[in-house]
Design an enzyme around this catalytic site. Structure first.
Site, PDB file in Angstrom:
ATOM      1  N   SER A 237       0.807  -1.220   0.000  1.00 38.44           N
ATOM      2  CA  SER A 237       0.000   0.000   0.000  1.00 38.44           C
ATOM      3  C   SER A 237       0.839   1.268   0.000  1.00 38.44           C
ATOM      4  O   SER A 237       0.402   2.300  -0.531  1.00 38.44           O
ATOM      5  CB  SER A 237      -0.964  -0.003   1.192  1.00 38.44           C
ATOM      6  N   HIS A 288       1.622   4.932   4.290  1.00 38.44           N
ATOM      7  CA  HIS A 288       0.720   5.488   3.275  1.00 38.44           C
ATOM      8  C   HIS A 288       1.083   6.942   2.961  1.00 38.44           C
ATOM      9  O   HIS A 288       1.214   7.330   1.800  1.00 38.44           O
ATOM     10  CB  HIS A 288      -0.729   5.419   3.763  1.00 38.44           C
TER      11      HIS A 288
END
Length: 309
Positions: A237, A288
């Site tokens: 991610s 992230h």
């Protein structure tokens, strides 16, 4: 678009149930039913759903599913006007993949007018995306057979920064903690990566993906070293957020226009993903954010406007 969302719902365990309004896709979690209803913006009589009518669909569907059920109503549009209502905020796990499917719909419509031969010739533009996907799947299957690869490949600040095991900054981006983790990351990766690889070209695209992943890993390791928490991080991610950050730079560079995707979808994707991350336990938000910023900065260096437009 409809079929892609339907495939996603089937994979996530939703089952078709007929109602007087049309098919609804039902799943039961923790003793409570959740239903997804999809329709197009034009009603059978040719008129369009108003916002009030779309909201009323939620109450009507609860009569057939159950009064305590949560309902997600998707109003689909071929013109980029798709909307959804989720009053109970019970479907956040679907936000990212559904948003990306809707974002991809415009390009799919454009491609539907081209011949099959052109489509097959363009498959070569996605070879890096296919290889990265294959590596992630291979590493996941390997971890099922041997936990050792997971142990030496996961990212912890102590191993990476204090013991000098810098390879973890890379390997952690190709490991996943369970099938759901892998699936959710890869469906977003495919939708985003298939848009960006032709824009950047294979070499720059690979550099963007790896660089963003490493950037996310560095920020994650630094953050948890600062807090003193011993957290083992894995997942693609961070790199995927880097691709989304690159999308944002492309939109800035092109003053909000890019035929492969639209600005509202990218901003909604970033906001929705970060909201989901901060409201859910066990999410490495530092990776992230670090990946998104790294991807944005790398895109400034790697993006060539004459190729991307």
């Amino acid at each position: 678009m409809y079929q892609r969302i339907l495939n996603l719902l089937n994979i996530r365990g939703y089952q078709k149930q007929m109602t007087p309004l049309g098919p609804c896709y039902i799943k039961e979690e923790m003793g409570r039913k959740k239903g997804v209803f999809m329709t197009y913006e034009h009603k059978p009589d040719g008129t369009m759903y108003t916002q009030e009518e779309a909201s009323l669909l939620d109450e009507k569907l609860k009569r057939y599913i159950g009064p305590n059920a949560s309902v997600l109503v998707l109003i689909l549009s071929d013109k980029g006007r798709s909307t959804w209502t989720d009053p109970d905020r019970a479907f956040e796990e679907l936000y990212d993949p559904v948003c990306l499917i809707l974002s991809a719909a415009g390009k799919d419509e454009e491609q539907s007018d081209t011949s099959g031969g052109i489509r097959f010739r363009k498959l070569g533009e996605y070879k890096a995306t296919a290889v990265i996907l294959a590596i992630n799947i291979f590493m996941y299957l390997w971890t099922l057979a041997s936990q050792e690869i997971f142990n030496w490949g996961a990212l912890t600040w102590m191993h990476a920064l204090q013991q000098g095991e810098f390879y973890r900054l890379v390997t952690s981006n190709f490991l996943h903690n369970g099938f759901d983790h892998l699936f959710n990351n890869m469906i977003v990766f495919l939708l985003v990566g298939s848009r960006l690889e032709p824009i950047f070209g294979t070499g720059r695209y690979v550099a963007l993906y790896l660089g963003a992943g490493i950037s996310g890993s560095i920020v994650s390791a630094a953050y948890y070293m600062h807090t003193g928490e011993m957290v083992a991080s894995v997942g693609a991610s961070g790199a995927i957020f880097g691709l989304i950050g690159a999308m944002l730079w492309i939109l800035v560079k092109n003053r909000g226009y890019q035929k492969e995707f639209y600005g509202g979808g990218v901003v909604l994707m970033i906001a929705g993903s970060l909201y989901h991350g901060f409201s859910t336990m066990g999410i490495d938000n530092a990776a992230h954010i670090g990946g998104c910023i790294g991807g944005f900065l790398l895109a400034i260096l790697l993006y060539r406007q004459d190729r991307g437009k």
